[in-house]
Design a protein around this motif. Structure first.
Motif, PDB file in Angstrom:
ATOM      1  N   PRO A  20     126.323   2.149  47.482  1.00 11.05           N
ATOM      2  CA  PRO A  20     126.942   1.439  48.605  1.00 11.05           C
ATOM      3  C   PRO A  20     128.419   1.129  48.368  1.00 11.05           C
ATOM      4  O   PRO A  20     129.245   1.316  49.276  1.00 11.05           O
ATOM      5  N   LEU A  23     130.500   4.629  48.236  1.00  9.86           N
ATOM      6  CA  LEU A  23     130.675   5.304  49.525  1.00  9.86           C
ATOM      7  C   LEU A  23     131.538   4.492  50.484  1.00  9.86           C
ATOM      8  O   LEU A  23     132.171   5.070  51.385  1.00  9.86           O
ATOM      9  N   SER A  24     131.593   3.194  50.295  1.00 11.71           N
ATOM     10  CA  SER A  24     132.431   2.364  51.158  1.00 11.71           C
ATOM     11  C   SER A  24     133.912   2.495  50.825  1.00 11.71           C
ATOM     12  O   SER A  24     134.758   2.030  51.594  1.00 11.71           O
ATOM     13  N   HIS A  50     124.322   5.261  54.261  1.00 15.24           N
ATOM     14  CA  HIS A  50     125.755   4.955  54.200  1.00 15.24           C
ATOM     15  C   HIS A  50     126.615   6.136  54.652  1.00 15.24           C
ATOM     16  O   HIS A  50     127.805   6.206  54.345  1.00 15.24           O
TER      17      HIS A  50
END
Length: 221
Positions: A20, A23-24, A50
């Motif tokens: 998370p 990928l953010s 995501h």
């Protein structure tokens, strides 16, 4: 809809806890390709949730996963990055932009530890020794054969990379050097990973990587 300029390949084995955050951090115009290499912790589902493109590679090995991601890539430039949060994807443009501008053919991220525990001593010594050998062998100024890198997709495919284990990054570098590619490295921060490393975080994994790379050096050079 934002056009995909860069595909970023994330070889992945049980990285659900890190994905998370990783990928953010992708810049605009960068697409994540998470190559699931047999995870049992739901990494593939987390990646899908995501927004990543998920590719499944049954054959175990860093090279197998990395190459499967390259084959799945469709953007002009393909980058590679670890999926364990040790590297921040926000810094990928440092590698991508020179390739996109045509000033460099292969850009490498030189790992700069952010804390004393980021990079185990045994792994750092092995990397320093390998880099010294590569400088002598190829004449390319390299100090770290790190996993963060970027190049044009079609050029990477033309290298016809064959290694499917720990030697994949080394084979890419050696074949690029033999082809007279313009290779350069830039500093990138290197933080403690989330979870335990499968390679450099263990002495056994480091020995396996050294064995794979030494064999490759004998074969390619």
């Amino acid at each position: 809809m934002t056009q995909t300029r860069v595909d970023v390949v994330f070889p992945c084995l049980n990285e659900a806890g890190a994905l998370p955050w990783v990928l953010s951090r992708l810049p605009e115009g960068y697409r994540a390709i998470v190559v699931d290499n047999g995870s049992t912790d739901g990494s593939a589902e987390v990646a899908l949730a995501h927004g990543a493109l998920v590719v499944h590679e049954a054959r175990r090995g860093f090279g197998a996963a990395a190459h499967a991601g390259l084959l799945a890539s469709t953007a002009p430039i393909t980058a590679f990055c670890d999926a364990d949060a040790s590297m921040d994807p926000r810094f990928l443009p440092l590698l991508v932009d020179p390739v996109e501008a045509g000033t460099d053919d292969l850009m490498l991220g030189r790992r700069r530890p952010t804390t004393a525990g980021s990079w185990p001593l045994h792994a750092r010594i092995a990397n320093t020794t390998l880099s010294w050998r590569l400088r002598r062998t190829t004449g390319v100024s390299i100090h770290d054969l790190g996993p963060m890198r970027a190049a044009r997709r079609e050029a990477l495919l033309s290298l016809d990379l064959q290694d499917r284990r720990s030697g994949y990054p080394l084979e890419m570098f050696l074949r690029a050097a033999d082809a007279d590619w313009r290779i350069r490295e830039v500093d990138t921060p290197y933080s403690p990973r989330v979870g335990r490393s499968k390679v450099t975080g263990t002495i056994r994994g480091t020995i396996t990587a050294i064995h794979d790379m030494s064999k490759l050096l004998r074969e390619v050079r």
